[in-house]
Design a protein around this motif. Structure first.
Motif, mmCIF file in Angstrom:
data_model
loop_
_atom_site.group_PDB
_atom_site.id
_atom_site.type_symbol
_atom_site.label_atom_id
_atom_site.label_comp_id
_atom_site.label_asym_id
_atom_site.label_seq_id
_atom_site.Cartn_x
_atom_site.Cartn_y
_atom_site.Cartn_z
ATOM 1 N N ASN A 12 0.810 -1.209 0.000
ATOM 2 C CA ASN A 12 0.000 0.000 0.000
ATOM 3 C C ASN A 12 0.849 1.266 0.000
ATOM 4 O OD1 ASN A 12 -2.400 -1.473 0.118
ATOM 5 N ND2 ASN A 12 -2.223 -1.702 2.341
ATOM 6 N N SER A 13 2.139 1.131 0.326
ATOM 7 C CA SER A 13 2.969 2.331 0.480
ATOM 8 C C SER A 13 3.911 2.575 -0.686
ATOM 9 C CB SER A 13 3.778 2.235 1.773
ATOM 10 O OG SER A 13 4.632 1.118 1.737
ATOM 11 N N ILE A 14 3.965 1.636 -1.653
ATOM 12 C CA ILE A 14 4.910 1.773 -2.751
ATOM 13 C C ILE A 14 4.696 3.065 -3.530
ATOM 14 C CG2 ILE A 14 5.434 0.813 -5.047
ATOM 15 C CD1 ILE A 14 6.913 -0.550 -2.821
ATOM 16 N N GLY A 15 3.463 3.434 -3.757
ATOM 17 C CA GLY A 15 3.199 4.596 -4.597
ATOM 18 C C GLY A 15 3.261 5.927 -3.880
ATOM 19 N N ASP A 16 3.615 5.927 -2.609
ATOM 20 C CA ASP A 16 3.627 7.159 -1.832
ATOM 21 C C ASP A 16 4.958 7.873 -2.018
ATOM 22 O OD1 ASP A 16 3.412 9.190 -0.046
ATOM 23 O OD2 ASP A 16 3.199 7.940 1.731
ATOM 24 N N HIS A 17 4.972 8.879 -2.926
ATOM 25 C CA HIS A 17 6.208 9.606 -3.196
ATOM 26 C C HIS A 17 6.525 10.602 -2.082
ATOM 27 C CE1 HIS A 17 5.728 7.877 -7.110
ATOM 28 N NE2 HIS A 17 4.681 8.610 -7.395
ATOM 29 N N THR A 18 5.528 11.002 -1.312
ATOM 30 C CA THR A 18 5.726 12.087 -0.350
ATOM 31 C C THR A 18 6.476 11.628 0.895
ATOM 32 O OG1 THR A 18 3.568 11.637 0.671
ATOM 33 C CG2 THR A 18 3.624 13.221 -1.149
ATOM 34 N N ASP A 19 6.432 10.348 1.216
ATOM 35 C CA ASP A 19 7.121 9.832 2.387
ATOM 36 C C ASP A 19 8.042 8.696 1.961
ATOM 37 O OD1 ASP A 19 8.044 9.031 4.812
ATOM 38 O OD2 ASP A 19 6.149 8.163 5.511
ATOM 39 N N PRO A 20 9.321 8.987 1.707
ATOM 40 C CA PRO A 20 10.238 7.931 1.262
ATOM 41 C C PRO A 20 10.489 6.852 2.304
ATOM 42 C CG PRO A 20 11.132 10.123 0.823
ATOM 43 C CD PRO A 20 9.968 10.302 1.733
ATOM 44 N N GLY A 21 10.143 7.144 3.567
ATOM 45 C CA GLY A 21 10.283 6.145 4.609
ATOM 46 C C GLY A 21 11.599 6.243 5.366
ATOM 47 N N PHE A 22 11.752 5.331 6.323
ATOM 48 C CA PHE A 22 12.957 5.249 7.146
ATOM 49 C C PHE A 22 13.403 3.792 7.174
ATOM 50 C CE2 PHE A 22 14.827 4.425 11.427
ATOM 51 C CZ PHE A 22 16.000 5.155 11.272
ATOM 52 N N GLY A 23 14.558 3.522 6.583
ATOM 53 C CA GLY A 23 15.071 2.161 6.520
ATOM 54 C C GLY A 23 16.223 1.947 7.478
ATOM 55 N N VAL A 24 16.462 0.691 7.799
ATOM 56 C CA VAL A 24 17.636 0.310 8.578
ATOM 57 C C VAL A 24 18.419 -0.693 7.753
ATOM 58 C CG1 VAL A 24 18.517 -0.748 10.687
ATOM 59 C CG2 VAL A 24 16.469 0.689 10.779
ATOM 60 N N TYR A 25 19.685 -0.369 7.496
ATOM 61 C CA TYR A 25 20.572 -1.251 6.739
ATOM 62 C C TYR A 25 21.603 -1.834 7.685
ATOM 63 C CZ TYR A 25 24.144 -2.973 3.571
ATOM 64 O OH TYR A 25 25.045 -3.784 2.935
ATOM 65 N N VAL A 26 21.756 -3.156 7.663
ATOM 66 C CA VAL A 26 22.741 -3.856 8.490
ATOM 67 C C VAL A 26 23.721 -4.566 7.563
ATOM 68 C CG1 VAL A 26 23.116 -5.597 10.270
ATOM 69 C CG2 VAL A 26 21.056 -4.169 10.335
ATOM 70 N N HIS A 27 25.018 -4.274 7.722
ATOM 71 C CA HIS A 27 26.031 -4.837 6.826
ATOM 72 C C HIS A 27 26.783 -5.976 7.495
ATOM 73 C CE1 HIS A 27 28.514 -4.703 3.225
ATOM 74 N NE2 HIS A 27 29.561 -4.940 4.002
#
Length: 391
Positions: A5-20
Motif C-alpha cells: 500500500n505504500s509503494i506509490g507514496d512519493h511524499t514519504d520515502p520512509g525510514f530504513g535500517v541497513y545492516v552490513h
C-alpha cells in the motif's frame, strides 16, 4: 502486507535500517563491495553485541522513528546463524518502532543456502530474500568467481519461493563475448523462475578489483557502449513483455512488488547504516547527516567496543548537496524526481536551456509540472544527464 500500500507514496520515502554483514566465503573478481574472507569462524555473538551498541548510537542521532524496511546486505548475510539474524532484528525493534508486516530483506548466496537455515531466517522475521545468482550457465558462473553452479542456484530459488513470501534474484549481463541472442535466452529462462522481482546489472569494471587489472591489461574485453545499449534494450523489452517492467535502471518488478528498502534510497529518504562500512542518511531539521562507519571488520569491532559506535565520518549536508544527491538517486527511477522537493532544496529552477536541450534530444521529459524523469534513451547516459542538470 502493508508494504504494497505504500509503494506509490512519493511524499514519504520512509525510514530504513541497513545492516552490513561484511564476510564472504570467497571474494568475487568483479566485486568492490566491503566484503572480506576469513578462514577462521567469525565470532557472531561478539558482532551481534557490537551491532546492538551501534544501533543505540544511531537511535540517539535519529530520534524516534517508524521503520518502513530493514535490509541485511553484505558480504554474505546468509553466512549468519539464524539466531544472529533474530538478535539483530530484535535489537532494531527495541530501538525504533517496527510495525508488523514491513519488508525485511536478506541477501543470500546459493552456495550458502540450505532449507533449515532459510526456515530459521523466516522464523526470525525475514520475509524477503534476494539471491545472488548472477548467471544461469556454469561457465560464466566460474568466470565470475561464484562458488555455486546452476543446479545450486535453481535449488536456492526453489527453496526461496517455498519459504519466503517474496523473493528476488540478481543476474549480471554484458559479460565478455555475450551475444544478444545468448542473453535473451538466459533472461527468458530467468523470468520463468522469478516471482515478482529481478535485479539485472550490466557488468562494470571497478577499480581495485582483479577484473580491473585484467581489463587494463587488455585481457578482459567487455561489450562496448553500442553493444551494451542493445543488451540493455533487449532486457527492457523482455521484462516489460512479461509484466515485470523496470522501475529503476537495473531493477524490475511486478507493479506493487518493488523493493521498499531500495525505494527509500532512490527517493532520498532516511536510513540508518549499521555495521562495517555502512553508510547512513539522517534528517536533522533542515540538514541531513551523512554517516559512514569503519570498513575493516575487526577495526570496526574494536571502535564499537571502545566508543559505542564505529562511525568514522559524520558530515552535515547542506541544501545544495542534498539537492544533488536527490537528483543523482531519483533520476534512476522510472517515476523520476519531485521537482518541488528538488527546487525547495536547491533554491532554483532547472536551467531552462539545459533542460530544453535534454528534452529536445529525447533524454528527459516532464510529467506535468511536478515531476521530471529520464526517458529510456536518457537512462543509457544517466550519469551525463545528472551532471548536466546539476550544473
Amino acid at each position: 502486507m502493508a508494504i504494497f500500500n505504500s509503494i506509490g507514496d512519493h511524499t514519504d520515502p520512509g525510514f530504513g535500517v541497513y545492516v552490513h554483514w561484511p564476510f564472504c566465503a570467497a571474494k568475487c573478481p568483479y566485486c568492490d563491495f566491503n566484503s572480506h574472507v576469513r578462514h577462521q569462524p567469525v565470532d557472531q555473538p561478539r558482532f551481534v553485541a557490537a551491532f546492538l551498541k551501534e544501533m543505540a548510537e544511531a537511535r540517539r542521532l535519529s530520534g524516534p522513528r517508524t521503520v518502513t524496511s530493514i535490509f541485511m546486505g553484505g558480504g554474505t548475510p546468509s553466512l549468519m546463524d539464524p539466531a544472529t539474524v533474530e538478535a539483530v532484528l530484535n535489537g532494531i525493534a527495541r530501538e525504533w518502532h517496527v510495525p508488523d508486516g514491513i519488508e525485511i530483506t536478506m541477501e543470500a548466496n546459493p552456495s550458502s543456502v540450505e532449507a533449515t537455515r532459510f526456515r530459521g531466517y523466516r522464523a526470525a522475521g525475514v520475509n524477503r530474500v534476494s539471491l545472488g545468482v548472477q548467471a544461469l550457465n556454469d561457465a560464466d558462473l566460474k568466470f565470475l568467481g561464484r562458488l555455486h553452479n546452476v543446479e545450486d542456484a535453481l535449488k536456492a530459488i526453489g527453496l526461496a519461493r517455498d519459504i519466503f513470501p517474496r523473493m528476488s534474484f540478481d543476474l549480471i549481463y554484458a559479460r565478455p563475448k555475450q551475444t544478444v541472442e545468448e542473453w535473451e535466452k538466459e533472461l527468458k529462462e530467468a523470468v520463468s523462475y522469478a516471482v515478482d522481482h529481478l535485479s539485472l546489472y550490466q557488468l562494470t569494471i571497478e577499480e581495485g578489483t582483479p577484473f580491473y587489472g585484467l581489463h587494463k591489461a587488455g585481457k578482459l574485453i567487455v561489450p562496448d557502449g553500442e553493444q551494451s545499449a542493445v543488451l540493455y534494450e533487449a532486457t527492457q523489452d523482455i521484462t516489460a513483455a512479461i509484466g515485470m517492467p523496470a522501475y529503476e535502471v537495473s531493477n524490475h518488478a511486478v507493479p506493487g512488488a518493488e523493493s521498499r528498502h531500495n525505494l527509500t534510497y532512490w527517493r532520498y529518504g532516511d536510513y540508518a547504516g549499521i555495521g562495517p562500512g555502512a553508510h547512513g542518511r539522517l534528517t536533522l531539521g533542515a540538514d541531513k547527516l551523512a554517516t559512514a562507519t569503519e570498513r575493516k571488520p575487526e577495526e570496526w569491532l574494536r571502535l564499537v567496543e571502545k566508543t559505542g559506535h564505529g562511525m568514522v565520518d559524520q558530515e552535515i549536508l547542506g541544501r545544495d548537496e542534498q539537492a544533488d544527491e536527490l537528483l543523482l538517486m531519483g533520476l534512476r527511477l522510472k517515476e523520476g524526481i519531485d521537482l518541488v522537493r528538488w527546487q525547495r532544496l536547491s533554491g532554483r529552477e532547472p536551467d531552462p536551456d539545459r533542460e530544453q536541450f535534454l528534452i529536445e534530444h529525447g533524454f528527459i521529459e516532464r510529467l506535468g509540472n511536478s515531476r521530471l524523469r529520464c526517458t529510456p534513451a536518457g537512462m543509457l547516459i544517466l550519469d551525463a544527464v545528472v551532471a548536466d542538470l546539476a550544473c
